[in-house]
Design a protein around this motif. Structure first.
Motif, PDB file in Angstrom:
ATOM      1  N   SER A 140       0.863  -1.184   0.000  1.00 36.04           N
ATOM      2  CA  SER A 140       0.000   0.000   0.000  1.00 36.04           C
ATOM      3  C   SER A 140       0.894   1.227   0.000  1.00 36.04           C
ATOM      4  CB  SER A 140      -0.933  -0.014   1.215  1.00 36.04           C
ATOM      5  OG  SER A 140      -0.185   0.175   2.406  1.00 36.04           O
ATOM      6  N   PRO A 141       0.283   2.437  -0.103  1.00 32.16           N
ATOM      7  CA  PRO A 141       1.137   3.633  -0.063  1.00 32.16           C
ATOM      8  C   PRO A 141       1.908   3.780   1.241  1.00 32.16           C
ATOM      9  CG  PRO A 141      -0.990   4.172  -1.014  1.00 32.16           C
ATOM     10  CD  PRO A 141      -1.116   2.756  -0.487  1.00 32.16           C
ATOM     11  N   GLN A 193      10.009   3.247  -4.243  1.00 30.74           N
ATOM     12  CA  GLN A 193       9.104   4.392  -4.200  1.00 30.74           C
ATOM     13  C   GLN A 193       7.699   3.904  -3.910  1.00 30.74           C
ATOM     14  OE1 GLN A 193       8.812   6.675  -7.806  1.00 30.74           O
ATOM     15  NE2 GLN A 193       7.802   8.409  -6.792  1.00 30.74           N
ATOM     16  N   THR A 194       7.038   4.553  -2.882  1.00 25.96           N
ATOM     17  CA  THR A 194       5.666   4.196  -2.508  1.00 25.96           C
ATOM     18  C   THR A 194       4.699   4.871  -3.463  1.00 25.96           C
ATOM     19  OG1 THR A 194       5.622   6.047  -0.961  1.00 25.96           O
ATOM     20  CG2 THR A 194       6.274   3.920  -0.083  1.00 25.96           C
ATOM     21  N   PRO A 195       3.512   4.264  -3.697  1.00 24.22           N
ATOM     22  CA  PRO A 195       2.519   4.864  -4.590  1.00 24.22           C
ATOM     23  C   PRO A 195       1.887   6.107  -3.970  1.00 24.22           C
ATOM     24  CG  PRO A 195       1.649   2.895  -3.569  1.00 24.22           C
ATOM     25  CD  PRO A 195       3.093   2.946  -3.177  1.00 24.22           C
ATOM     26  N   PRO A 196       1.273   7.032  -4.814  1.00 22.11           N
ATOM     27  CA  PRO A 196       0.617   8.234  -4.262  1.00 22.11           C
ATOM     28  C   PRO A 196      -0.650   7.876  -3.505  1.00 22.11           C
ATOM     29  CG  PRO A 196       0.294   8.117  -6.634  1.00 22.11           C
ATOM     30  CD  PRO A 196       1.262   7.008  -6.282  1.00 22.11           C
ATOM     31  N   SER A 197      -1.196   8.991  -2.738  1.00 21.48           N
ATOM     32  CA  SER A 197      -2.382   8.757  -1.905  1.00 21.48           C
ATOM     33  C   SER A 197      -3.150  10.070  -1.794  1.00 21.48           C
ATOM     34  CB  SER A 197      -1.946   8.268  -0.520  1.00 21.48           C
ATOM     35  OG  SER A 197      -3.058   8.092   0.321  1.00 21.48           O
ATOM     36  N   VAL A 198      -4.235  10.029  -0.996  1.00 18.87           N
ATOM     37  CA  VAL A 198      -5.072  11.219  -0.786  1.00 18.87           C
ATOM     38  C   VAL A 198      -4.272  12.270  -0.049  1.00 18.87           C
ATOM     39  CG1 VAL A 198      -7.196   9.873  -0.814  1.00 18.87           C
ATOM     40  CG2 VAL A 198      -5.986  10.234   1.350  1.00 18.87           C
ATOM     41  N   PRO A 199      -4.650  13.582  -0.112  1.00 17.05           N
ATOM     42  CA  PRO A 199      -3.891  14.642   0.579  1.00 17.05           C
ATOM     43  C   PRO A 199      -3.933  14.471   2.097  1.00 17.05           C
ATOM     44  CG  PRO A 199      -5.349  15.580  -1.087  1.00 17.05           C
ATOM     45  CD  PRO A 199      -5.756  14.131  -0.923  1.00 17.05           C
TER      46      PRO A 199
END
Length: 1168
Positions: free
Chosen positions: A741-742, A817-823
């Motif tokens: 997960s992120p 590198q971790t995946p992007p996520s909500v702000p």
């Protein structure tokens, strides 16, 4: 007795002082002679200002002495052994007849007139002030005249001659008074002098002194008899033949002071029927004084209590009856200066007991004494050490045999007396007692160190000195060898083995004590000389050698009892050890170290002491190979491929330093095997440790050591067996990372080679950069899950293995590198204080300007924000950080929270923030004009006070329209009134007002228009009023004109008032003068003028009236011309009101007068 003529110089006048009991003869300008008896001061004139020769009678000599710029002529009886002042007596030839003092001219203005009825005045000084009892409590006063021994003998000799000559005349002189003086031994011959000699109330008369001396008679005329112990009065001698007896005189006492009074009397009248002599006989007056009452004894002027006057005829030496006693009391004053204090019994070396006698208190009891001293400093400065009523004082804590200066003063109610003479007193110090005999501290060959003790009876403060004496038995006796304050002394330059005698004496400033008992001491014998340098006999062995020496050449006078051999290891000679002590002449030194240097020396001992040391002999023992070393030891644990060994030097060095160490290793097979390998040298050097490498892990090795010096190698040491340890694991391969997960990632890796040891754990390091990685896992597992990561962030990871041998190297670092996520959540929300830069519809009462910090977007750009207002519907805005929330309620609180959104979803809400709208701005107040003039307008608004307080939140802004049609600010503040100044007359001005507070600025009011009125004419100066010539009933009033005001003409109005009636208008027009007819005589008229402005489109404006001018009535026809000139100048009306400056000056004058009166009252009633 001696006679002293004090000659005081001035440009022309010389004063000659005649002592009591002496006579002074002068010649006046008419050629006659005058004899003046002492005490008196005769004013003379010297033509040239110098001292003329003084002719003295036979048997006397004159001596000129100069003291303090005053030359004195001293007349003394001639005696061979008398030489005053160390000078030889001056002998002058006898003067010719009638030639005494030819250079002196009597001063006519200073000599008293010879009239017998003149009033006499005597100034009595030196009196004692009044006291509590009738006489002085401190004994009788001192006599008036002090005599020395020679004067007393002369006086007794004259008294004896006088009694012998009076012996045959007392039969016919029984009528003499008891207190009258005896008659002179020679009657009067020839006519008496033609001029009286009166001075200072003491009159002397008689023939010239040289006439009696020419007849061979003793000069006893005018000798004053001093007071006898029986209490007789002091009188004068004169001729015994009675011719007239003066009647009693009346005495008056005036100007009574503390120590003086003025006595005056009138000369007595002569008895009727007596013949008139060619010249009146001079009279002398004897003033007698008693201080013990009317019936007490009387003496010459001293202390006064009762007084009486005796009139004495100097020509006949007849004494009149005493006058009536007159009593008077002198005033009190400060005490007389006391005598200096004296040292009383009980004084010691550190204590002074001072006593003093009370002086004359002069009528007021002495209360206290002030004792001052200089504290022994001798600088002349005094400090007070006692103040009180006692007559003694003990001064303590003083230094023995020291000088201290004291002075004393007395104090009563009238003041403090002068200080007594300064007296120097010394503390006592007794002669020391004999000390004990000296004692011997130490004896030498040529010196003796002696000591002695301080006398036990001497105080510690006393400075004691000592004198040491020595007797050498050479016939000279005791001679001083030391003098000082020390308690010990070393006597030098003595002979060895010699007996000496000593004694000591103590002394101080008071004297020297007796010497102590004799003590005998003997010097020591001398020491022998040093032996020769020792020598070596035989061969030097590694552990011993034989030493021999010769006896000293000088044994010091005593046989050598033993020799002492000392040996020192090394060449420094710091530490010496005893090697031999005995009478032998050689010795074998054993127990030495091979290869070492030694130093030896010898000295001998006798009864005289120890001899000097001999010269030093250096000996070097040969070296040998070093001994066996201890086996080497392992430092730390053996590693897999190397081992560190350490060893110590051999126990036996062989006398030479070890230069080389050699280490040999013998390698065995694996642990438990029996195979042997070859022996090889793995180290050779001077160090005491080494690291042996290139070994195999888990093998057993045997190590041996040997040392070598310049003599060769020593034996090998015992074996030291070492088993090598396991090695560290090999580096791991690069780990594998999988992102679940992120915020979560899984790390896995493979096990590396263990290198002889089981791997116990793995260590995983994780970090955002290679230099900042930290251990996130430690364990035996081959996988690990990393949590709490940030979305869309780069991370690095590496792994290492650990076993019992150590820690292996890290693997290569792997990037992930971790995946992007909500702000992320918005961190802070705030209200914009300044509001938006261009607010089209912004109002602080209905809007809120909200701003926030943008949160982290977590790898995906933020697309919008959601503003939650609680009960109201949420507001969605774009990617901005400021927003204006409209349509809100005024003065209301709102809870606001904000959420960020991107393409992956909505982030969490921020914390709730509380914001509040401002209240509505205030409405403008009503503007009014409360006061106006042609130059000012006072405006008022609202219902508040005229002056505002600092706490007022509501403020106002007043604006006016300028010439260009723009409104400019006149006032901004919390007040409710404002005065607009510097305006033009008859001009309209437009104003508007606005109220504002913390909620903002309210709207402006409607425009108000106010117009200034027209300006009245200026006041006119006081008019001029004059009567018309030749017309007594007509007067002319004139005044200065005024300029037109903006085109409007000026006319004038004149009013008059007769007497106390009312003012009436008598003229109105544009002229500047007016003649008023019909004036009534004997009537007073008053006039005043004012200007009137004739406006074109407005009514007339009257200005203020001028000052009133008074026309006084005519007094008479004769003064008509003068009235016309005075009347108009009567000035303004006295009833005119005062100006502000005049009122201020009047108030200041009144305050000053009141302040002066208050100060005077306080000074008079309070202070006094």
């Amino acid at each position: 007795g001696p006679r002293v003529f004090d000659v005081c110089f001035s440009p022309q006048v010389i004063l000659v002082q005649v002592n009591p009991g002496e006579a002074f003869t002068i010649r006046r300008e008419d050629g006659q002679f005058q004899c003046i008896t002492g005490p008196a001061q005769v004013p003379m004139m010297s033509p040239n200002g110098s001292v003329p020769p003084i002719y003295v009678p036979p048997g006397y000599v004159s001596q000129i002495i100069e003291e303090n710029g005053v030359r004195r002529v001293l007349v003394l009886p001639q005696q061979p052994e008398f030489h005053p002042g160390g000078h030889s007596p001056l002998h002058h030839p006898p003067p010719p007849p009638h030639a005494h003092l030819p250079a002196f001219i009597p001063h006519p203005a200073m000599l008293p007139p010879p009239h017998p009825t003149s009033t006499q005045c005597l100034c009595v000084s030196g009196l004692l002030p009044v006291s509590a009892d009738s006489h002085s409590p401190h004994g009788r006063p001192p006599p008036f005249v002090h005599r020395d021994e020679r004067a007393s003998k002369t006086y007794e000799r004259l008294q004896k001659k006088l009694k012998e000559r009076q012996g045959g005349e007392r039969g016919g002189g029984g009528g003499q008074m008891k207190d009258s003086p005896p008659p002179s031994p020679q009657k009067s011959r020839g006519s008496p002098p033609s001029m009286d000699s009166i001075y200072n109330g003491v009159v002397g008369g008689g023939k010239g002194l040289e006439a009696e001396l020419g007849q061979g008679q003793t000069s006893t005329t005018a000798k004053q008899m001093e007071k006898e112990p029986g209490g007789k009065e002091d009188t004068f001698f004169s001729n015994p033949e009675p011719r007239l007896i003066p009647s009693c005189v009346t005495l008056q006492v005036t100007d009574i002071q503390a120590k003086g009074a003025v006595l005056s009397w009138v000369a007595p009248s002569r008895a009727e029927g007596e013949g008139v002599s060619p010249s009146p006989e001079p009279l002398s007056y004897d003033v007698s004084i008693s201080y013990s009452g009317k019936d007490g004894k009387y003496t010459i002027v001293h202390s006064v209590s009762l007084s009486r006057v005796l009139a004495v005829c100097s020509g006949q030496c007849l004494r009149g009856s005493p006058s009536e006693a007159v009593a008077f009391t002198t005033r009190s004053c400060e005490p007389d200066p006391p005598g200096p204090p004296r040292k009383a019994s009980g004084s010691k070396s550190s204590t002074l007991v001072l006593q003093w006698k009370a002086p004359c208190d002069n009528g007021s009891k002495i209360q206290n004494y002030t004792l001052q001293w200089d504290e022994g400093k001798g600088t002349g400065g005094f400090e007070q050490c006692y103040y009180g009523p006692q007559k003694q004082y003990r001064v303590t804590k003083l230094s023995p045999a020291s000088r201290y200066s004291f002075r004393l003063a007395a104090k009563n109610d009238m003041g403090i007396s002068e200080f007594s003479e300064t007296v120097d007193l010394y503390t006592s110090c007794s002669v020391p007692s004999p000390p004990l005999p000296p004692e011997l501290v130490k004896a030498g060959v040529t010196w003796l160190c002696l000591t002695w003790q301080r006398p036990s009876t001497s105080p510690k403060e006393d400075d004691i000195f000592y004198s040491l004496e020595m007797d050498e038995d050479e016939g000279y006796g005791f001679q001083p060898s030391y003098d000082g304050d020390e308690l010990s002394c070393t006597v030098k330059n003595l002979h060895r083995s010699t007996k000496y005698k000593f004694r000591v004496a103590a002394y101080n400033t008071e004297g020297k004590s007796n010497p102590s008992q004799v003590a005998e001491f003997t010097t020591c014998p001398d020491r022998p000389g040093g032996p020769c340098r020792p020598v070596i006999r035989g061969r030097v062995l590694p552990n011993s050698f034989r030493l021999a020496w010769e006896p000293p050449k000088d044994n010091g006078g005593a046989e050598v009892t033993k020799y002492v051999v000392e040996i020192s290891e090394g060449l420094s000679g710091v530490s010496w050890e005893l090697a031999y002590s005995g009478p032998a002449m050689e010795h074998v030194c054993e127990g030495l170290k091979p290869g070492h240097s030694y130093q030896t020396r010898v000295y001998c001992m006798s009864e005289g002491g120890q001899s000097p040391l001999s010269e030093t002999l250096q000996v070097q023992t040969p070296a040998v190979p070093p001994g066996q070393c201890q086996p080497p030891r392992v430092v730390g644990k053996p590693k897999a491929r190397e081992v560190q060994l350490r060893w110590g030097p051999p126990c036996v060095g062989g006398g030479s330093p070890v230069s080389v160490y050699s280490v040999e290793v013998c390698g065995a097979g694996p642990q438990g095997s029996t195979g042997q390998e070859e022996v090889r040298e793995v180290y050779q050097g001077s160090e005491v440790d080494c690291t042996v490498g290139s070994l195999l892990p888990g093998r057993t090795y045997s190590f041996r050591l040997r040392a070598a010096n310049k003599a060769g190698y020593g034996p090998l040491s015992e074996h030291c067996e070492v088993t090598m340890g396991p090695g560290a694991p090999e580096p791991c391969k690069a780990p594998h990372i999988t992102c679940k997960s992120p915020t979560v990632a899984v790390v896995s890796w493979e096990a590396p080679a263990c290198n002889g040891g089981v791997i116990s754990e793995y260590r995983v390091e994780w970090g955002a950069a290679q230099g900042t990685m930290q251990v996130c896992f430690s364990g035996a597992s081959l996988t690990h899950e990393v949590k709490g990561l940030l979305p869309a962030t780069n991370y690095f990871c590496r792994v290492q293995a650990v076993n019992v041998a150590g820690v292996g190297l890290f693997s290569e670092a792997v990037l992930c590198q971790t995946p992007p996520s909500v702000p992320a959540a918005v961190s802070s929300v705030h209200e914009e204080e300044d509001g938006p830069p261009t607010p089209p519809l912004y109002s602080p009462s209905t809007c809120l300007a909200v701003g926030w910090e943008p949160p982290c977007d977590h790898g995906a750009e933020i697309s919008s924000y959601l503003i939650d207002l609680g009960e109201r519907q949420s507001i969605s805005v774009g990617p901005v950080t400021k927003y204006i929330i409209q349509h809100l309620q005024p003065d209301t609180s709102y809870r606001i929270r904000i959420q960020a959104l991107n393409n992956l979803g909505s982030g969490p809400f921020s914390h709730t923030f509380k914001l509040k709208t401002k209240p509505l701005p205030p409405q403008p107040p009503r503007l009014e004009c409360t006061a106006f003039s042609h130059q000012t307008l006072r405006l008022k608004w609202g219902d508040g006070p005229a002056k505002a307080t600092p706490s007022d939140a509501l403020q106002y802004q007043l604006q006016t329209e300028d010439k260009r049609g723009r409104f400019v600010s006149l006032y901004r503040g919390p007040c409710h009134t404002h005065k607009v100044q510097r305006l033009n007359e008859c001009t309209s001005y437009m104003f508007r007002i606005q109220a504002f507070n913390e909620a903002g600025q309210g709207p402006f009011s409607t425009v108000y228009t106010f117009t200034t009125p027209r300006s009245p004419p200026a006041p006119i100066k006081a008019p001029r009023v004059e009567r018309v010539e030749d017309m007594s009933s007509v007067c002319e009033v004139s005044w200065e004109p005024l300029l037109p005001m903006k085109g409007d003409p000026i006319i004038y109005t004149v009013q008059s008032m007769m007497g106390n009636s009312e003012y009436k208008q008598v003229y109105k027009g544009s002229a500047t003068s007016y003649q008023m007819p019909g004036l009534q005589p004997n009537s007073e008229y008053r006039f005043r003028v004012c200007g009137i402005r004739q406006c074109q489109d407005a009514p007339e404006l009257s200005g203020p009236y001028s000052p009133t001018v008074t026309l006084s009535p005519q007094r008479s026809e004769l003064s008509a011309g003068s009235v016309s000139s005075v009347g108009p100048r009567a000035g303004a009306d006295p009833a005119r009101p005062l100006t502000d400056e005049q009122w201020a000056a009047l108030i200041i004058m009144l305050c000053a007068v009141i302040s002066i009166l208050i100060a005077f009252i306080i000074q008079y009633f309070v202070i006094k």
